[in-house]
Motif scaffolding. Structure first.
Motif, PDB file in Angstrom:
ATOM      1  N   LEU A 143       0.828  -1.206   0.000  1.00 51.65           N
ATOM      2  CA  LEU A 143       0.000   0.000   0.000  1.00 51.65           C
ATOM      3  C   LEU A 143       0.859   1.251   0.000  1.00 51.65           C
ATOM      4  O   LEU A 143       0.596   2.200  -0.746  1.00 51.65           O
ATOM      5  N   VAL A 144       1.884   1.274   0.830  1.00 55.53           N
ATOM      6  CA  VAL A 144       2.777   2.439   0.890  1.00 55.53           C
ATOM      7  C   VAL A 144       3.396   2.707  -0.478  1.00 55.53           C
ATOM      8  O   VAL A 144       3.434   3.849  -0.954  1.00 55.53           O
ATOM      9  N   ASP A 145       3.851   1.662  -1.138  1.00 57.71           N
ATOM     10  CA  ASP A 145       4.453   1.807  -2.464  1.00 57.71           C
ATOM     11  C   ASP A 145       3.436   2.325  -3.471  1.00 57.71           C
ATOM     12  O   ASP A 145       3.724   3.230  -4.266  1.00 57.71           O
ATOM     13  N   ARG A 146       2.211   1.793  -3.432  1.00 58.29           N
ATOM     14  CA  ARG A 146       1.169   2.192  -4.389  1.00 58.29           C
ATOM     15  C   ARG A 146       0.720   3.634  -4.143  1.00 58.29           C
ATOM     16  O   ARG A 146       0.527   4.408  -5.091  1.00 58.29           O
ATOM     17  N   LEU A 147       0.565   3.997  -2.884  1.00 56.80           N
ATOM     18  CA  LEU A 147       0.154   5.365  -2.576  1.00 56.80           C
ATOM     19  C   LEU A 147       1.227   6.369  -2.961  1.00 56.80           C
ATOM     20  O   LEU A 147       0.925   7.444  -3.485  1.00 56.80           O
ATOM     21  N   ALA A 148       2.466   6.028  -2.702  1.00 55.78           N
ATOM     22  CA  ALA A 148       3.566   6.935  -3.059  1.00 55.78           C
ATOM     23  C   ALA A 148       3.597   7.163  -4.566  1.00 55.78           C
ATOM     24  O   ALA A 148       3.730   8.304  -5.032  1.00 55.78           O
ATOM     25  N   ASP A 149       3.454   6.086  -5.346  1.00 52.81           N
ATOM     26  CA  ASP A 149       3.426   6.224  -6.810  1.00 52.81           C
ATOM     27  C   ASP A 149       2.256   7.092  -7.250  1.00 52.81           C
ATOM     28  O   ASP A 149       2.401   7.978  -8.094  1.00 52.81           O
ATOM     29  N   GLY A 150       1.063   6.828  -6.686  1.00 53.73           N
ATOM     30  CA  GLY A 150      -0.125   7.569  -7.086  1.00 53.73           C
ATOM     31  C   GLY A 150      -0.075   9.030  -6.723  1.00 53.73           C
ATOM     32  O   GLY A 150      -0.467   9.900  -7.516  1.00 53.73           O
ATOM     33  N   LEU A 151       0.410   9.344  -5.539  1.00 56.86           N
ATOM     34  CA  LEU A 151       0.495  10.747  -5.111  1.00 56.86           C
ATOM     35  C   LEU A 151       1.524  11.522  -5.924  1.00 56.86           C
ATOM     36  O   LEU A 151       1.302  12.675  -6.295  1.00 56.86           O
ATOM     37  N   VAL A 152       2.645  10.893  -6.225  1.00 58.97           N
ATOM     38  CA  VAL A 152       3.701  11.565  -6.993  1.00 58.97           C
ATOM     39  C   VAL A 152       3.274  11.778  -8.444  1.00 58.97           C
ATOM     40  O   VAL A 152       3.509  12.841  -9.032  1.00 58.97           O
ATOM     41  N   SER A 153       2.604  10.787  -9.046  1.00 60.06           N
ATOM     42  CA  SER A 153       2.183  10.897 -10.451  1.00 60.06           C
ATOM     43  C   SER A 153       0.962  11.782 -10.614  1.00 60.06           C
ATOM     44  O   SER A 153       0.696  12.284 -11.703  1.00 60.06           O
ATOM     45  N   GLY A 154       0.213  11.971  -9.534  1.00 58.83           N
ATOM     46  CA  GLY A 154      -1.010  12.742  -9.622  1.00 58.83           C
ATOM     47  C   GLY A 154      -2.225  11.904  -9.976  1.00 58.83           C
ATOM     48  O   GLY A 154      -3.332  12.423 -10.103  1.00 58.83           O
ATOM     49  N   ASP A 155      -2.030  10.594 -10.134  1.00 54.32           N
ATOM     50  CA  ASP A 155      -3.140   9.710 -10.470  1.00 54.32           C
ATOM     51  C   ASP A 155      -4.039   9.431  -9.265  1.00 54.32           C
ATOM     52  O   ASP A 155      -5.126   8.881  -9.414  1.00 54.32           O
ATOM     53  N   MET A 156      -3.575   9.796  -8.089  1.00 55.32           N
ATOM     54  CA  MET A 156      -4.344   9.545  -6.869  1.00 55.32           C
ATOM     55  C   MET A 156      -4.396  10.822  -6.049  1.00 55.32           C
ATOM     56  O   MET A 156      -3.388  11.511  -5.877  1.00 55.32           O
ATOM     57  N   THR A 157      -5.578  11.170  -5.566  1.00 52.58           N
ATOM     58  CA  THR A 157      -5.711  12.334  -4.702  1.00 52.58           C
ATOM     59  C   THR A 157      -5.376  11.962  -3.268  1.00 52.58           C
ATOM     60  O   THR A 157      -5.348  10.785  -2.907  1.00 52.58           O
ATOM     61  N   ARG A 158      -5.160  12.982  -2.442  1.00 56.01           N
ATOM     62  CA  ARG A 158      -4.905  12.716  -1.030  1.00 56.01           C
ATOM     63  C   ARG A 158      -6.129  12.096  -0.362  1.00 56.01           C
ATOM     64  O   ARG A 158      -5.995  11.311   0.571  1.00 56.01           O
ATOM     65  N   VAL A 159      -7.320  12.445  -0.872  1.00 60.37           N
ATOM     66  CA  VAL A 159      -8.546  11.853  -0.343  1.00 60.37           C
ATOM     67  C   VAL A 159      -8.556  10.347  -0.597  1.00 60.37           C
ATOM     68  O   VAL A 159      -8.842   9.548   0.296  1.00 60.37           O
TER      69      VAL A 159
END
Length: 298
Positions: free
Chosen positions: A68-84
């Motif tokens: 999860l940590v790896d997936r969230l880090a990728d998503g937050l950095v790429s912009g594909d995932m919001t903080r919400v």
């Protein structure tokens, strides 16, 4: 008496934030950027980075937490995932770990009387509406990013603009459909996206998608592109089923009539009418599937 929420605050959160801070720093985010993404102070980030916060090895080495940590880090950095969405995904994992799992075991260790309890203690629902909505928005966001980078897509954008939409599983109205606010436009040969996906901002493309679903189609996503005979032929040559509907009729009736002969059609199109631009509507299981169709024809 000790509540499991105390285990989350005292054991899980310091470990999780330390891991997130490290992964974001490894992805070249500055200390201030990490602080903003995690919603914590820069001084806290500094403490995590220098190992000044005590962490729990059982949590830090759990495969699900690491993934999860790896997936969230990728998503937050790429912009594909919001903080919400990152928050919701983390909450979901916490709820899972609370149900007779890692956090439940840590809870029992800190409050031994729990070990004598028989039966589940879970009172949380991991399949929340917020989680589903954020996943749909993320799907549209990824699809739009891909469209922006597909050479030749801009030429498919009709004069009224395109929109990529995706519906919630039980969508009933346009408020249940995520889309690009203001539509995707062709600006000097470049597909231009005006904003982040939102729910309830697409009336026309969302209406066509909902009409198709009401007619029995299982599509969850749609994209409108320009119509011409050559484009339809190219779609059919690529193996996609295309059916025509009446642009001047009520959209629900017209789409239902068109799909009556082919409920699983991949493309709906109309050849225009008085004041109506001819347009094709590509249907798919999700935004990614729709974008995949575009890739096949450009």
């Amino acid at each position: 008496m000790k509540f499991i929420e105390e285990v989350v605050v005292e054991e899980f959160l310091p470990t999780f934030r330390a891991m997130m801070a490290g992964e974001l720093r490894d992805r070249d985010r500055t200390q201030s950027e990490v602080a903003e993404l995690l919603g914590i102070s820069q001084s806290a980030v500094s403490k995590y980075a220098h190992g000044e916060v005590e962490t729990n090895d059982a949590i830090a080495t759990d495969d699900r937490v690491v993934e999860l940590v790896d997936r969230l880090a990728d998503g937050l950095v790429s912009g594909d995932m919001t903080r919400v969405q990152a928050l919701v995904e983390t909450e979901v994992l916490i709820r899972k770990l609370e149900r007779g799992d890692l956090l439940a075991r840590l809870h029992e260790e800190s409050f031994p009387p729990l070990a004598d309890h028989e039966g589940a203690l879970d009172i949380h629902d991991p399949e929340s509406e917020l989680r589903t909505a954020e996943r749909v928005r993320s799907s549209v966001r990824r699809g739009v990013r891909t469209l922006e980078n597909i050479s030749g897509f801009a030429a498919l954008i009709p004069a009224v603009g395109s929109n990529l939409v995706e519906a919630l599983p039980e969508a009933e109205t346009i408020d249940d459909v995520a889309a690009v606010p203001g539509r995707i436009l062709d600006i000097k040969g470049q597909a231009t996206v005006p904003g982040d996906p939102e729910f309830g901002v697409s009336e026309h493309v969302a209406s066509v998608l909902l009409a198709a679903r009401d007619a029995g189609h299982d599509a969850r996503a749609a994209l409108n592109v320009r119509y011409d005979e050559d484009l339809v032929e190219k779609l059919e040559a690529a193996g996609y089923e295309a059916v025509e509907f009446d642009a001047e009729a009520d959209v629900e009736t017209a789409v239902a009539d068109a799909l009556a002969a082919d409920t699983d059609a991949d493309v709906l199109y109309q050849t225009g009418g008085f004041g109506i631009e001819p347009v094709c509507y590509i249907l798919g299981a999700d935004a990614s599937a729709v974008v995949g169709t575009v890739r096949d024809i450009v």
